[in-house]
Structure formats: structure tokens, C-alpha cells
Enzyme design. Structure first.
Site, mmCIF file in Angstrom:
data_model
loop_
_atom_site.group_PDB
_atom_site.id
_atom_site.type_symbol
_atom_site.label_atom_id
_atom_site.label_comp_id
_atom_site.label_asym_id
_atom_site.label_seq_id
_atom_site.Cartn_x
_atom_site.Cartn_y
_atom_site.Cartn_z
ATOM 1 C CB SER A 91 4.693 -3.214 -2.808
ATOM 2 O OG SER A 91 4.028 -2.242 -4.683
ATOM 3 C CG HIS A 122 3.387 -4.503 -8.357
ATOM 4 N ND1 HIS A 122 4.736 -4.540 -7.519
ATOM 5 C CD2 HIS A 122 2.792 -4.139 -7.652
ATOM 6 C CE1 HIS A 122 4.358 -3.674 -6.853
ATOM 7 N NE2 HIS A 122 2.973 -3.597 -6.763
ATOM 8 N N GLY A 129 0.876 -1.351 -0.005
ATOM 9 C CA GLY A 129 -0.334 -0.365 0.111
ATOM 10 C C GLY A 129 0.696 1.430 -0.028
ATOM 11 C CG ASP A 131 6.782 -4.476 -10.979
ATOM 12 O OD1 ASP A 131 5.234 -3.220 -10.521
ATOM 13 O OD2 ASP A 131 7.063 -4.247 -9.520
HETATM 14 N N1 STX Z 1 1.240 0.654 -4.380
HETATM 15 C C1 STX Z 1 2.358 -0.338 -4.083
HETATM 16 C C2 STX Z 1 2.046 -1.317 -2.865
HETATM 17 O O1 STX Z 1 2.169 -1.360 -2.516
HETATM 18 C C3 STX Z 1 2.438 2.013 -5.169
HETATM 19 C C4 STX Z 1 0.728 -1.989 -3.554
HETATM 20 N N2 STX Z 1 0.092 -1.865 -4.795
HETATM 21 N N3 STX Z 1 -0.759 -2.775 -4.120
HETATM 22 C C5 STX Z 1 -0.548 -3.240 -2.747
HETATM 23 O O2 STX Z 1 0.824 -2.628 -2.470
HETATM 24 C C6 STX Z 1 -1.840 -4.669 -2.472
HETATM 25 C C7 STX Z 1 -1.390 -6.463 -2.613
HETATM 26 C C8 STX Z 1 -1.499 -4.259 -1.117
HETATM 27 C C9 STX Z 1 -3.072 -4.363 -2.554
#
Ligand code: STX
Length: 320
Positions: free
Chosen positions: A118, A301, A51, A273
Site C-alpha cells: 500500500s 487490500h 498509511g 482490492d
Molecule cells: N492508504 C493505504 C494504506 O497504505 C491509502 C493503508 N491502508 N491501511 C493501512 O495502510 C494500514 C494497514 C496501515 C492500517
């Protein structure tokens, strides 16, 4: 050769249930939800979700041999089962690092493996830089260092060149005169007093991220944006962290990389990604020459993609 017959169930461990769950008050405002699964006497690993605002997921347990690992997961402030829901006050990177350390102390663990993808990779790295003596290894995926260039790429102009169709809904939710700074425009709406304004913005913001997370977009993933309980926390918390440059100086992780040179680091990165492009993984790998980088040729990603999952399990299994 492209392997289209292997499924995610072929590469992950079976889903297990937690053997213990609880709530830990971490500040005057926040209480975080945590769970433990696997072997209570196994090697401890802390799983740091993405997130920010994404929350932990049962499926994250499946990346570890349950007979070998004591798998600890938590929902960062304001998301998942943590309370209060989607709260931005007292919600910062430093607060999250504090919470991870408080969990470690509460559970009487001296050192643990740190696993995150992420935003989870961002927070894992910042945590390890502050507490290197507590970090046995860094198991990272989809590297995100949250620099201006990374935010601009995904939320303003970059990923839009690859996913113009998905980008349109995200951009057109914002009136033309505000489109030159989409993060700012979304922040205004995601913090509006009007709950419907907040929800509508959260849906578009989340849909954009879900639509771009996989090499082969998947409808079940897109449905996350329709789940407004998920989307409001995810979008509000992400946007709050990004508008505040994650409460750290630009390039904090690379600037402080010396403190983690000695920690074993594994990087699993999808070549395609689009959310967190491979350049950040490459720059981190170059800055930490002892790190092991696997550039997965047929992945985007998400950690839910088969070839990413296979490499992650190979990393966690390497300590068994
Ligand atoms: N945010 C990238 C990230 O951490 C920029 C992320 N993208 N999707 C997610 O995390 C979830 C899998 C938690 C939905």
C-alpha cells in the site's frame, strides 16, 4: 477452489519478539522508533508500513523466516512509537526516504530487501529509485502510486460505488456544501485547533479505510478506527500527504521507472482490492517487464488476508 479452512496462522511464521529496539533522532523535530527481529546475521529486510501514518505492527515480523532474515521495522515520522505524535511539520516523502537511508547507515547494512504494501509500496518504490544500489529486491503488495486518479477513486468517487454503506458515514461527516472535495474538507478538520473536531474526523476517515480493506470485512479491523491514538495519527498524516500530492510530481514513480528496471520486483495484488485497485499493479508490472505479478483471485487490500499472506511468504521464502 475457494479455501475457507486455512487460517492466517497456517501461512505466517510464529510471532517473535524483537532482539533489539531503539529510537533514532532524524531531524530537529522528529525521532523515529525502530526494531530488529529474527536473525542478526540474516539477510536484512526493511519493512515499510502503510498509511502513511499506520505504524509498524508486530505481525509484520511473521512474513519472514526468522532464521533467515534480519527483519528491520520502523515507525515513520509522527506515528506508532515515533515522536512527536501525529506531527505534520517536517513530515514528507523525502524525509521518510532520508530516514530509511539513515537507518541503513546506522545499522551498517550495505544492501537490503525492501518490503512494503500500500503506502509502503509507494515509499519502497520512491526509496529504490533514489537508492537503487542499496535495494536487493522490492517485495510489494497492494500497489499504490498515489496519483490523482487513485486518490479520487478511494476518497471521492469510485470505491463509494462498491461500499455505499460504509461511504455514507465518511461523506456525511462533511456538510453538503463541502462534499465536492472530501480530502480538503477532512484536512480542514484534521488540522483544526479543536481536539474534538480532529478526533471526530479521524474516526470517520479511518473507519472508511478499515471497512474497505478486506474482501470479507472483519470487526477486529474496524476497531482500529475506535482506537483514537491510532486513528488521529493515521488520518492526519495520510490527509497531509495526500493534500500535498505526496510532495512529488504526478506519476513520479512511473516517470522514473528506468532507474529500478534491474532490481528484482515481486508484486502481490488482491484482485478485489478496493483501496488500491489492481490497475496500478498492472501499470507498474507493464512498466517493469521483469517484475513478477501475482494477482490473487480471492483477496482485497489487506496483507492480513490469508491468500495475500501466503503469496507474500512465498516471495520472502524464495530468497532463503
Ligand atoms: N492508504 C493505504 C494504506 O497504505 C491509502 C493503508 N491502508 N491501511 C493501512 O495502510 C494500514 C494497514 C496501515 C492500517
Amino acid at each position: 477452489m475457494l479455501d475457507v479452512t486455512t487460517t492466517i496462522d497456517d501461512v505466517l511464521y510464529p510471532l517473535i519478539e524483537p532482539y533489539e529496539t531503539g529510537m533514532l533522532p532524524v531531524s530537529d523535530v522528529h525521532t523515529i522508533a525502530w526494531e530488529k527481529s529474527g536473525n542478526p546475521d540474516g539477510m536484512p529486510v526493511i519493512v515499510i508500513h502503510g498509511g502513511p501514518g499506520g505504524g509498524g505492527q508486530p505481525a509484520y515480523r511473521r512474513y519472514f523466516d526468522p532464521s533467515a532474515y534480519n527483519i528491520i521495522q520502523f515507525d515513520q515520522r509522527g506515528c506508532g512509537k515515533s515522536t512527536p505524535y501525529a506531527e505534520l511539520e517536517d513530515n514528507t516523502t523525502q524525509a521518510s526516504v532520508h530516514d530509511i537511508e539513515l537507518l541503513r547507515e546506522t545499522f551498517g547494512i550495505d544492501e537490503w530487501h525492501v518490503f512494503g504494501g500500500s503506502w509502503g509500496s509507494t515509499l519502497s518504490l520512491v526509496y529504490a529509485q533514489q537508492y537503487p544500489e542499496r535495494t536487493l529486491s522490492l517485495m510489494l503488495r497492494g500497489i499504490f502510486m498515489c496519483r490523482k486518479s487513485e486518490l479520487h477513486w478511494f476518497y471521492q468517487d469510485g470505491a463509494s460505488h462498491i461500499f455505499p454503506d460504509a461511504f455514507e458515514g465518511y461523506r456525511e461527516h462533511i456538510p453538503h456544501e463541502e462534499q465536492s472535495d472530501l480530502i480538503k474538507a477532512y484536512y480542514t478538520r484534521l488540522t483544526s485547533d479543536d481536539v474534538e473536531v480532529r478526533r471526530a474526523a479521524a474516526k470517520e476517515w479511518t473507519r472508511w479505510e478499515m471497512a474497505t480493506s478486506r474482501l470479507f470485512p472483519d470487526d477486529s479491523y474496524l476497531e482500529k478506527a475506535e482506537d483514537l491514538d491510532f486513528a488521529v495519527a493515521f488520518a492526519r498524516i495520510e490527509c497531509h500527504y495526500f493534500i500535498n500530492a505526496i510532495f512529488l510530481e504526478e506519476a513520479h514513480i512511473l516517470n522514473h521507472v528506468d532507474s529500478i528496471q534491474h532490481i528484482p520486483m515481486h508484486i502481490v495484488q488482491g484482485r478485489y482490492d478496493v483501496v488500491c485497485p489492481a490497475r496500478s499493479a498492472w501499470e507498474l508490472h507493464k512498466a517493469v517487464p521483469s517484475s513478477q505479478l501475482v494477482l490473487v483471485p480471492d483477496a482485497g487490500h489487506s496483507m492480513g488476508e490469508v491468500s495475500i499472506a501466503r503469496e507474500l511468504v512465498s516471495v520472502t521464502d524464495s530468497y532463503c
